[in-house]
Write a protein that holds these residues in place. Structure first.
Motif, mmCIF file in Angstrom:
data_model
loop_
_atom_site.group_PDB
_atom_site.id
_atom_site.type_symbol
_atom_site.label_atom_id
_atom_site.label_comp_id
_atom_site.label_asym_id
_atom_site.label_seq_id
_atom_site.Cartn_x
_atom_site.Cartn_y
_atom_site.Cartn_z
ATOM 1 N N ARG B 99 0.833 -1.205 0.000
ATOM 2 C CA ARG B 99 0.000 0.000 0.000
ATOM 3 C C ARG B 99 0.868 1.255 0.000
ATOM 4 O O ARG B 99 0.574 2.230 -0.701
ATOM 5 N N ARG B 102 2.144 1.907 -3.457
ATOM 6 C CA ARG B 102 1.131 2.478 -4.357
ATOM 7 C C ARG B 102 0.966 3.975 -4.085
ATOM 8 O O ARG B 102 0.920 4.780 -5.023
ATOM 9 N N ARG B 105 3.838 5.841 -5.519
ATOM 10 C CA ARG B 105 3.778 6.016 -6.978
ATOM 11 C C ARG B 105 2.822 7.140 -7.357
ATOM 12 O O ARG B 105 3.083 7.916 -8.278
#
Lengths: 329, 329, 329, 329
Positions: B99, B102, B105
């Protein structure tokens, strides 16, 4: 090998005896003392022979180490000088400055090597301060602070005979001030009291004192002395100059820290002056022996002995008069 | 002026609020918290306005400071990134590394400025160690020792939610190790136990641990962690290299020494971690604000956040498996 | 007087010779060495007689001090034990643990007094740490940190013969860990590398290493070793417990501080290990002599010698295998 | 909330403005300065309003903080006292002791709360020394040593207007001596010179000085002052008593040590006096505010202001006369 006789087998005599016995370039031949029993005991302990004091000056030793009572120093210096023996004399030469000067002149005339026992010059940390000064690390000296605090006051009998706190305790620091700065005091003011023991005051002395001096260069110097701490022997030097400051810090006995609660408890100071300066006696003897062997080292000289004593006399006068005293510088 | 919203008005939120209110280049506009009462109280104290969390991302602040509970960080990062707000996020991004990646990113794609709250990098003494290393004072790094000892164990409920001692406590030091050395761990071994409180062990965690790491360069690194000291908060860094060693020492609260008897008693450590690192929050905010203003400073990055977390995961695995764990480096 | 023979007149032999010569309750009778020239030189220097090694065990000395090369220790112990001489043996007994155990059993059967040369136990500051622990100052021990960093790597020939960094350098600290904690390791992990000199790696050894141990009580212990510092000999102990933490700090050679510009420059560490631990040899000998005279002191025992060696073997195995190693404890 | 007006928006005024703006129990209402531009700038920065100096005494503030030039203090005190405003006045009240006494009497008659800005009493480490003394840790006080060394001499124009080193620099330490000992000087001797800058001497002042005092109790006190160090701001206290000694040590800026070669290099002192004492201004204001709120704390009083000034005058007289000066005590 340098052949030595030791005169005096009391506490200081035995300190020197241990150094003499241990030094690889010393032949520790004789011990003399007015108390023959003491001489024999010390001689036996360190593998030397006990002789009469008079015999020292008939022996063929190269050097005599004078560690007897102060009132005998000047005479012993005269006699050693007369027969050409090198002299390592415990301080002071004599409580009477005139007598001390006469003995000094005799030694000078004889031209024998001489060292006065200003052993603190040989302390490794103090020597580190001196080195930093000599290498220009702190520039021109402007202020000096010296702390001299002994854990336990001496007996009143000692106080009475000692010449007072200035001549007995501060004198080492008068010498350190001169040695560190390469300078001479021109004005001195001392203030003190018997805060530890009223009997010291009744004996005409102080046990707590502050001394300030103006040196010929203009540098200011301060010495604080106490006869009693509640935390061991406390000696500290600090020299402040135009480019920096260098300090010989309070010396701890061990490097142990205990962290508990909101506090850190560390091991403190040496219990007494002797534990603090013990190493300096070995180093001082070694320097003396090396000079006898031809090395070119600066030893605490006759002039140093007289200068420190002159300063101590002036400080004593200031203590008594309550006014600053001027010196010739 | 940089306009800020703060999300989170708990303990850490209030720490940041004080820094925001005080910073001369910050306009502290909004405080949001799922608990509206808390938000209002903090806003009132520091002259900001309280708003709903959702409203933060509709406002025209330049930056959002995320100091809410860990499980909300990733979502808040996503939302701030989407609307182009700069992000200062308390660590960690998310206890779940995937998580966290992500969310990272998303921030990278958005290209918004980001700083993770590794505030210890902003400690003045730690920064002094880093500077000595960067200036080549100690040469090539060979060993690193980091000490992390908190005075009081957190409540068991906190322990359960924290991800464990590696992810909660050691993580700051995983980051310090990377930051100081500029190097990455390639092998890690952790050993630990619940020596302070058996309940910590029952919760599947340890309260006392040693971690060793081999870095890609070959340097060896050691971290010791405890959840409870009897002497306050204890943090210490030591970096040993081919040309010397540099240390950020234990920090004392005051400079007071009491000499009594055979001991010296000094004031000890800060009572808690917060007193020790309080200044670093101001310094960290200031660095973030200066970067937003265009200065070129290195901030603790997304990559740093993920790297420390990866290391913490590997250390946790080693603790659980009893074996060394290899990392990609 | 305790009559002593010294076997071995190399560097360590001469260190012990100086202590023997100086101790007031010791009669330093004989020096033996396979190199008769060396024996004669040492004997002459300290006023002892040189004899053949075989003659030591025919003489009527009370005790033999074994300071010859490691490969001769076990045999010499056997021979001294057989004739009832007390034994002070330099560490280790033998690089081969089985041979060491056989020699130990011979000494035990003979019932002669024995001391292994773990001299660091006699360091004043380390002893201060031990005392604080024994007096309950820090409560239950939870973590131990030991630092062992020598200034100069030994020659490769020495490295090859030494048994490796664990058996040669860390072994003193394995003993200190046991002695300080009164506890035994049950798990050990070591990691290391030849960061200082690749030749050490080619010789199958490391010069930089970290060791972690779990003790039977659960306490965690960490030892860091380096063969080369750029700042002198660095030895430090820290023991962390439930009620506090106690430390034997880095030891400075002098107490000099120079304040210049933004820095304070202080005198650093001892140049070598010998200067740092020199005093401990005198103290160790004194403890041994006092036990021979009937005092009840704890000396580093046969069991201590074997335990430290067992730990060093396990650490070496861990270094080589890359995995933690379990011990019986 | 305590409502405050600040008079004076120079360097010291701005220091106090920052503290006033930050204090949670203070409403920082007004800033006044003879230079209206300066008043407006400071007011804007800290969210206060700028007003005329005269308006301060027509406003309904509870307290006025006087940080304008020294020659205005006494008048401003008179006016604030007349209208019943509490007064926090920077030191000194007036360089002329008679004028200072008249202003003091006006304040006393009005009965308004008053604090003189002897901020060093609020230094945490100095307060730790005071606490140790008050708790009897060191017994009866026998000696005090105070060090006051500023890094950079002030401009000659400042020197001329300052009243001299005793009244400008040493005065804080005259107050500390009284505060720490609870005692009064009865004799003072000062010696000094212009060693740093001959222009200081031409202006009739000294830049380097030693002061010794005898207190009524018999305790001896020493203060050393320099206007220029090569190593930052240097302040140190040491109080020696019958049961121990307590010290507020030299304060280092950071806890960083670099070990290289034979030396350890540590971060040194604060670059200037302000960095060293900055925290004390906040603490002093806080104490004043708490007293206004009804707490019973001892603040530096009118009597303290006059006593320190009386001592400074006597020290100046001793400097000029070269003789000790007696005080009433």
């Amino acid at each position: 090998m340098v052949h030595f006789a030791l005169v005096g087998a009391g506490f200081m005599g035995n300190v020197h005896a241990a150094s003499l016995a241990r030094h690889p370039a010393v032949s520790f031949d004789f011990v003399a003392d007015v108390d023959g029993e003491r001489a024999r005991a010390t001689a036996a302990k360190y593998g030397a022979r006990s002789i009469e004091v008079d015999s020292v000056f008939e022996s063929n030793v190269d050097a005599v180490l004078i560690a007897s009572t102060t009132d005998t120093h000047a005479d012993l210096m005269d006699r050693a000088a007369t027969v050409g023996q090198a002299i390592y004399c415990e301080k002071p030469i004599d409580l009477d400055l005139d007598r001390a000067k006469r003995a000094s002149r005799a030694v000078e005339r004889a031209g024998v090597p001489f060292m006065i026992g200003f052993n603190r010059r040989f302390d490794r940390s103090h020597a580190g301060v001196k080195k930093a000064i000599d290498e220009g690390e702190i520039g021109r000296i402007e202020m000096v602070q010296l702390t001299s605090r002994g854990p336990t006051p001496p007996p009143i009998s000692y106080v009475r005979a000692s010449g007072g706190q200035m001549r007995d305790q501060a004198i080492h620091f008068f010498d350190l001030a001169r040695w560190l700065t390469g300078d001479e005091p021109v004005e001195i003011f001392a203030i003190g009291d018997a805060l530890v023991d009223p009997a010291v005051g009744e004996a005409g002395d102080v046990d707590t004192s502050l001394v300030v001096m103006r040196m010929a260069s203009g540098a200011l110097c301060q010495i604080d002395c106490s006869r009693r701490t509640a935390y061991g022997y406390d000696e500290r030097l600090e020299v402040f100059g135009s480019l920096g400051m260098v300090e010989s810090r309070r010396q701890r006995v061990r490097d142990v820290s205990l962290y508990k609660g909101r506090k850190v408890v560390e091991d403190g100071m040496h219990p007494g002056w002797f534990e603090r300066v013990e190493d300096t006696y070995r180093a001082a003897l070694d320097a003396f022996v090396r000079v006898l062997a031809g090395e070119d080292l600066a030893l605490p000289s006759l002039a140093a002995a007289l200068a420190a004593q002159t300063t101590a006399d002036a400080a004593t006068l200031s203590l008594q008069s309550g006014s600053p005293v001027l010196l010739d510088g």
